[in-house]
Scaffold this motif. Structure first.
Motif, mmCIF file in Angstrom:
data_model
loop_
_atom_site.group_PDB
_atom_site.id
_atom_site.type_symbol
_atom_site.label_atom_id
_atom_site.label_comp_id
_atom_site.label_asym_id
_atom_site.label_seq_id
_atom_site.Cartn_x
_atom_site.Cartn_y
_atom_site.Cartn_z
ATOM 1 N N ARG A 128 0.830 -1.208 0.000
ATOM 2 C CA ARG A 128 0.000 0.000 0.000
ATOM 3 C C ARG A 128 0.861 1.253 0.000
ATOM 4 N NH1 ARG A 128 -2.837 -0.178 5.128
ATOM 5 N NH2 ARG A 128 -3.719 1.804 4.459
ATOM 6 N N LEU A 129 1.880 1.255 0.854
ATOM 7 C CA LEU A 129 2.720 2.450 0.977
ATOM 8 C C LEU A 129 3.520 2.732 -0.288
ATOM 9 C CD1 LEU A 129 4.067 1.993 4.621
ATOM 10 C CD2 LEU A 129 2.422 3.702 3.824
ATOM 11 N N SER A 130 3.844 1.693 -1.038
ATOM 12 C CA SER A 130 4.630 1.886 -2.253
ATOM 13 C C SER A 130 3.785 2.306 -3.446
ATOM 14 C CB SER A 130 5.390 0.597 -2.590
ATOM 15 O OG SER A 130 4.484 -0.491 -2.793
ATOM 16 N N HIS A 131 2.457 2.336 -3.274
ATOM 17 C CA HIS A 131 1.586 2.763 -4.363
ATOM 18 C C HIS A 131 1.739 4.269 -4.583
ATOM 19 C CE1 HIS A 131 -2.087 3.543 -6.689
ATOM 20 N NE2 HIS A 131 -2.032 2.254 -6.990
ATOM 21 N N PRO A 132 1.775 4.731 -5.845
ATOM 22 C CA PRO A 132 1.966 6.163 -6.124
ATOM 23 C C PRO A 132 0.956 7.076 -5.440
ATOM 24 C CG PRO A 132 2.192 4.874 -8.132
ATOM 25 C CD PRO A 132 1.717 3.926 -7.070
ATOM 26 N N SER A 133 -0.251 6.575 -5.163
ATOM 27 C CA SER A 133 -1.266 7.416 -4.536
ATOM 28 C C SER A 133 -0.844 7.866 -3.139
ATOM 29 C CB SER A 133 -2.599 6.670 -4.455
ATOM 30 O OG SER A 133 -2.480 5.507 -3.644
ATOM 31 N N PHE A 134 -0.051 7.047 -2.455
ATOM 32 C CA PHE A 134 0.390 7.433 -1.117
ATOM 33 C C PHE A 134 1.394 8.578 -1.182
ATOM 34 C CE2 PHE A 134 -1.824 3.833 0.415
ATOM 35 C CZ PHE A 134 -1.952 3.996 1.782
#
Length: 236
Positions: A82-88
């Motif tokens: 989740r944290l590595s997703h660009p949205s974060f």
């Protein structure tokens, strides 16, 4: 007919300050384009802080995620994905600078963590690509209710769960690695220090000058346990 958005914007913002982030973004902002623009105004305090769920689903009240709720565990693999997703990266940019960790306590317990099938080296490689430099304040504290619930337990119960307020080491390790701009840290109501004899790792030792060179304020109300692994030379 008068409408709320016919009021001067400064007046609207003064009222919107009292809404929770969920009410602001999930309800008010969806009403109209004017309301959405209001919700993104940098003068609102809600734009400066946010919550990061670390266990189970993204929402604690997700009734469909019964498996995660039964385990009460932090899945490091899922959290890293989740944290590595660009949205974060987009979500945790200035002016949002205050991060509140949620989902790490349940019924008076601090939840445990599992590493899934990833080795420490694999997790470390993923963390090296994740960074939220604009976050300056981190709140990992748990509620005071945990202390009250603990006080109500009998000695036999307390003896069987001596680590019910200890954070899994993997969580502060992860947060210290992705928040290089951290200035303030809150660990209130948590049990800290070494877990066992010969343990040289504590929550504070992970937020050292190598990971968080600007750390200058630590708040740890109702602390239980040792916290002597962060010295003055490790802080700003």
């Amino acid at each position: 007919e008068a409408h709320f958005y016919h009021m001067p914007k400064d007046c609207r913002l003064n009222i919107l300050e009292y809404l929770s982030p969920t009410e602001l973004y999930s309800c008010y902002a969806l009403t109209s384009r004017v309301c959405r623009n209001d919700s993104l105004d940098c003068r609102l305090p809600q734009t400066k802080w946010g919550e990061l769920w670390v266990s189970g689903s993204d929402r604690a009240d997700d009734e469909t995620n019964t498996e995660s709720k039964d385990r009460h565990e932090i899945s490091m693999g899922a959290l890293l994905r989740r944290l590595s997703h660009p949205s974060f990266s987009l979500a945790w940019r200035a002016p949002r600078c205050h991060m509140k960790i949620v989902g790490h306590e349940f019924n008076g317990w601090v939840v445990t963590a599992k590493t899934d099938d990833q080795s420490f080296e694999e997790m470390q490689e993923i963390v090296s690509y994740i960074s939220f430099p604009d976050v300056t304040s981190l709140d990992i504290s748990v509620s005071e209710e945990m202390n009250k619930e603990r006080d109500q337990r009998n000695p036999e119960q307390l003896a069987s769960m001596p680590l019910d307020r200890v954070l899994p080491r993997s969580l502060p390790w992860l947060l210290a690695g992705i928040l290089p701009g951290l200035v303030e840290l809150d660990l209130s109501n948590l049990q800290g220090g070494p877990i066992s004899e010969g343990d040289y790792i504590s929550e504070l030792s992970l937020f050292n000058s190598s990971n968080c060179p600007n750390l200058g304020v630590i708040r740890w109300n109702n602390r239980v346990g040792g916290c002597y692994f962060l010295r003055g030379k490790d802080m700003r």
